[in-house]
Write a protein that holds these residues in place. Structure first.
Motif, mmCIF file in Angstrom:
data_model
loop_
_atom_site.group_PDB
_atom_site.id
_atom_site.type_symbol
_atom_site.label_atom_id
_atom_site.label_comp_id
_atom_site.label_asym_id
_atom_site.label_seq_id
_atom_site.Cartn_x
_atom_site.Cartn_y
_atom_site.Cartn_z
ATOM 1 N N ARG A 118 52.578 38.184 53.911
ATOM 2 C CA ARG A 118 52.672 39.644 53.769
ATOM 3 C C ARG A 118 52.545 40.024 52.309
ATOM 4 N N ASP A 119 51.903 41.178 52.075
ATOM 5 C CA ASP A 119 51.780 41.653 50.695
ATOM 6 C C ASP A 119 53.076 42.325 50.258
ATOM 7 N N ALA A 120 53.077 42.898 49.054
ATOM 8 C CA ALA A 120 54.287 43.514 48.493
ATOM 9 C C ALA A 120 54.812 44.651 49.369
ATOM 10 N N ASN A 121 53.943 45.269 50.164
ATOM 11 C CA ASN A 121 54.355 46.374 51.042
ATOM 12 C C ASN A 121 54.671 45.926 52.464
ATOM 13 N N GLY A 122 54.567 44.630 52.713
ATOM 14 C CA GLY A 122 54.866 44.126 54.052
ATOM 15 C C GLY A 122 53.668 44.067 54.988
ATOM 16 N N ALA A 123 52.472 44.453 54.495
ATOM 17 C CA ALA A 123 51.265 44.384 55.330
ATOM 18 C C ALA A 123 50.865 42.919 55.515
ATOM 19 N N ILE A 124 50.451 42.581 56.734
ATOM 20 C CA ILE A 124 50.073 41.195 57.028
ATOM 21 C C ILE A 124 48.722 40.889 56.389
ATOM 22 N N LEU A 125 48.659 39.742 55.700
ATOM 23 C CA LEU A 125 47.424 39.287 55.064
ATOM 24 C C LEU A 125 46.779 38.215 55.933
ATOM 25 N N GLN A 126 45.457 38.271 56.031
ATOM 26 C CA GLN A 126 44.729 37.260 56.783
ATOM 27 C C GLN A 126 43.662 36.659 55.896
ATOM 28 N N ALA A 127 43.245 35.433 56.236
ATOM 29 C CA ALA A 127 42.178 34.785 55.484
ATOM 30 C C ALA A 127 40.953 35.689 55.489
ATOM 31 N N GLY A 128 40.327 35.843 54.328
ATOM 32 C CA GLY A 128 39.139 36.684 54.217
ATOM 33 C C GLY A 128 39.435 38.098 53.745
ATOM 34 N N ASP A 129 40.719 38.492 53.739
ATOM 35 C CA ASP A 129 41.087 39.825 53.255
ATOM 36 C C ASP A 129 40.853 39.934 51.749
ATOM 37 N N SER A 130 40.850 41.169 51.265
ATOM 38 C CA SER A 130 40.790 41.422 49.818
ATOM 39 C C SER A 130 42.105 42.066 49.396
ATOM 40 N N VAL A 131 42.585 41.699 48.206
ATOM 41 C CA VAL A 131 43.843 42.237 47.697
ATOM 42 C C VAL A 131 43.650 42.719 46.256
ATOM 43 N N VAL A 132 44.612 43.523 45.792
ATOM 44 C CA VAL A 132 44.627 43.996 44.402
ATOM 45 C C VAL A 132 45.925 43.525 43.763
ATOM 46 N N LEU A 133 45.842 43.032 42.528
ATOM 47 C CA LEU A 133 47.056 42.614 41.812
ATOM 48 C C LEU A 133 47.838 43.853 41.406
ATOM 49 N N ILE A 134 49.158 43.820 41.610
ATOM 50 C CA ILE A 134 49.968 44.993 41.259
ATOM 51 C C ILE A 134 50.739 44.782 39.957
ATOM 52 N N LYS A 135 50.522 43.636 39.316
ATOM 53 C CA LYS A 135 51.075 43.434 37.965
ATOM 54 C C LYS A 135 50.237 42.385 37.252
ATOM 55 N N ASP A 136 50.325 42.346 35.927
ATOM 56 C CA ASP A 136 49.617 41.322 35.155
ATOM 57 C C ASP A 136 50.215 39.963 35.490
ATOM 58 N N LEU A 137 49.336 38.970 35.725
ATOM 59 C CA LEU A 137 49.818 37.620 36.046
ATOM 60 C C LEU A 137 49.226 36.611 35.072
ATOM 61 N N LYS A 138 50.112 35.825 34.446
ATOM 62 C CA LYS A 138 49.641 34.742 33.582
ATOM 63 C C LYS A 138 49.227 33.594 34.482
ATOM 64 N N VAL A 139 48.035 33.061 34.245
ATOM 65 C CA VAL A 139 47.533 31.961 35.072
ATOM 66 C C VAL A 139 48.019 30.649 34.477
ATOM 67 N N LYS A 140 48.809 29.904 35.280
ATOM 68 C CA LYS A 140 49.377 28.636 34.803
ATOM 69 C C LYS A 140 48.278 27.693 34.340
ATOM 70 N N GLY A 141 48.546 26.989 33.244
ATOM 71 C CA GLY A 141 47.615 25.983 32.751
ATOM 72 C C GLY A 141 46.416 26.560 32.011
ATOM 73 N N SER A 142 46.453 27.865 31.728
ATOM 74 C CA SER A 142 45.350 28.455 30.948
ATOM 75 C C SER A 142 45.906 29.627 30.138
ATOM 76 N N SER A 143 45.065 30.148 29.259
ATOM 77 C CA SER A 143 45.496 31.292 28.453
ATOM 78 C C SER A 143 45.115 32.599 29.135
ATOM 79 N N MET A 144 44.546 32.495 30.322
ATOM 80 C CA MET A 144 44.045 33.671 31.024
ATOM 81 C C MET A 144 45.185 34.509 31.605
ATOM 82 N N VAL A 145 45.009 35.819 31.551
ATOM 83 C CA VAL A 145 45.933 36.738 32.215
ATOM 84 C C VAL A 145 45.123 37.558 33.213
ATOM 85 N N ALA A 146 45.524 37.503 34.486
ATOM 86 C CA ALA A 146 44.864 38.320 35.511
ATOM 87 C C ALA A 146 45.524 39.697 35.458
ATOM 88 N N LYS A 147 44.729 40.703 35.160
ATOM 89 C CA LYS A 147 45.256 42.045 34.899
ATOM 90 C C LYS A 147 45.604 42.804 36.179
#
Length: 198
Positions: free
Chosen positions: A128-157
């Protein structure tokens, strides 16, 4: 040549699952294989098959006796859907016999298991996503906060769209998807499911 024409030629203008010749359309097997359906991830299917694949509650076991033939197809998408439907129906008895005879390469089996059809209802992990909606394989999602990607200097905005996610079948909190060229694991608490049209 269009995908539809390719699949019509490949199948001889028949449903690649049940051999019906009416109401045929291109069916993309979810989650759409890297970068979209294509010949490898799509098949030509009739309306009856598509309706039952997408709506488990409408599955009629006897319709799928056709898999006795189509499970031997050389085409990945056909084999994967055959395996998923036989898995879904295995309690009927005869589908389990066919599954026991069927062989899939490791990559194909991993892809087939993405749907969770091989799991009993009690074993299925619901993502389930942050709002409780069920996620299925193949769905598309949007990040709701900046996420640091482990093992790299990349930040997913925040606001980044992650398309065609895959699910971790052992942990309800983990999904995977591509941010740019990088495949990352994302915690479901930090995503919101996108509407189909977004």
């Amino acid at each position: 040549m269009s995908l539809q024409l390719d699949l019509e030629n490949r199948s001889g203008n028949k449903c690649e699952l049940c051999a019906s010749t009416t109401n045929l359309s291109v069916y993309d097997v979810k989650p759409t294989i890297t970068g979209g359906g294509g010949n490898d991830g799509s098949l030509l299917a009739c309306e009856t098959c598509v309706t039952q694949i997408d709506n488990p509650q409408e599955t009629e076991a006897n319709h799928w006796r056709c898999l006795n033939d189509s499970m031997w197809s050389e085409h990945r998408a056909v084999k994967v859907v055959a395996w998923r439907m036989l898995s879904r129906l295995r309690k009927e008895g005869w589908p389990q016999d066919l599954l026991d005879m069927m062989y899939l390469e490791d990559d194909d089996l991993r892809f087939a298991k993405e749907s969770g059809d091989h799991l009993d209802e009690s074993e299925k992990i619901i993502h389930r996503d942050a709002n409780g909606a069920i996620l299925q394989a193949g769905d598309s999602v949007v990040l709701i906060k900046d996420l640091k990607v482990k093992g790299s200097s990349m930040v997913a905005k925040q606001g980044t769209a992650v398309r065609r996610i895959s699910l971790d079948h052992e942990n309800a909190k983990f999904i995977e998807g591509k941010v740019g060229p990088t495949q990352i694991v994302i915690i479901t608490d930090y995503v919101k499911k996108m509407a189909e049209k977004e």
